[in-house]
Design a protein around this motif. Structure first.
Motif: not given
Length: 330
Positions: A250-256, A269-273, A285-290
């Motif tokens: 993981l690099e510069n990611c937010t894990i929910v 550079d992702c926000q996951i969850g 890379e550079n993705c937002q997923i829920e």
């Protein structure tokens, strides 16, 4: 006691994801449905498991589970050449089961309730069958049990006028008596040998058919929506469990939380969850997923929109598309 898991269905409602993958190998929180069923049996000390398959599925399933050595159990494969219903599938396993009692699971169901009471009913309490039931809203979509004086007095598959809201779930315990009952039934209007008809035959013969009602999670993973729901529920079942493989980068990611990220994934550079499963070897890379399921080997980069409530197939490539200045996007 032996275990029996039925896996021969085609899973056509999950196409295209099941074109090259048996339905019971679709992952929920990165674990194949079939493995979750096997674990339910292992929890009860059952170490001999028969898996009923169509011959076309054998290579995929055997490649994943072999003869069961890695799990410390013995797996036998039993063919059902034609899709003629649950009772027909069970009949194919008669030689394997022999005279032993057995627990029967439908391999495409996610069941949370303990099955120990079903096991005890046929092993210790002289029942010839024991069923797991749950209240449902649309009874016409299920096999429905009629209860009187705390006994099952009738059972009907997908009734037009249901006599209760108690549906038969995909978990049963039987003695060898079920095989004689199957021999005495005929195909239903839809051309299948229904397990509910065989159970009704046991009832008509005054055999003991026990039941237990559960309010715990049960999902038939037969559609895209139910697959996503099963993924969400399983991830939620133990939020303290670490479902991220040690090889994940993981690099510069937010894990929910809760999420499940399988081995060799690289995320930047992702926000996951929340409620996301990401399969082995994916690179994002550079993705937002829920609330989504990302299967194996997916590559995705620079998405300008949120991925939500989606299933992305194996080895898919998803990237942003740049448009020429002055050209309108559709």
């Amino acid at each position: 006691m032996k275990g029996l898991i039925l896996c021969a269905g085609k899973g056509s409602r999950l196409y295209p994801f099941t074109y090259n993958r048996p339905k019971t190998l679709v992952p929920v929180a990165n674990t194949p449905l079939l493995q979750l069923s096997i674990v339910k049996l292992m929890e009860l000390g059952i170490d001999e498991v028969g898996i009923v398959i169509h011959p076309s599925q054998e290579t995929s399933i055997r490649e994943k589970f072999g003869e069961g050595q890695a799990l410390g159990i013995s797996i036998s494969y039993i063919y059902q050449h034609e899709s003629k219903g649950i009772a027909h599938a069970v009949k194919q396993a008669q030689a394997y089961i022999s005279d032993e009692p057995f627990l029967l699971l439908l391999g495409d169901n996610l069941i949370s309730a303990s099955l120990s009471r079903l096991k005890n009913d046929v092993e210790l309490n002289e029942a010839q069958a024991s069923l797991l039931l749950a209240e449902v809203e649309v009874a016409q979509d299920y096999g429905i049990a009629e209860i009187q004086d705390e006994r099952i007095v009738g059972i009907e598959e997908k009734p037009v006028n249901p006599k209760s809201q108690l549906a038969v779930l995909g978990a049963y315990a039987f003695t060898k008596d079920i095989f004689n009952a199957i021999d005495e039934i005929r195909p239903s209007k839809r051309g299948e040998y229904e397990i509910t008809d065989a159970i009704q035959r046991l009832i008509d013969q005054q055999k003991i058919v026990s039941y237990h009602v559960t309010d715990q999670l049960n999902i038939d993973v037969g559609t895209m929506d139910r697959w996503l729901k099963a993924n969400q529920k399983l991830l939620s079942s133990d939020v303290s469990m670490n479902r991220m493989h040690s090889s994940v980068r993981l690099e510069n990611c937010t894990i929910v939380e809760p999420v499940s990220i399988d081995k060799d994934c690289v995320l930047k550079d992702c926000q996951i969850g929340p409620y996301v499963s990401i399969g082995e070897g994916s690179k994002l890379e550079n993705c937002q997923i829920e609330n989504s399921i990302i299967l194996n080997g997916v590559y995705s980069k620079d998405l300008p929109f949120l991925l939500k409530n989606v299933i992305i197939g194996d080895h898919s490539i998803i990237t942003s598309v740049q448009t020429d200045e002055g050209v309108n996007e559709p």
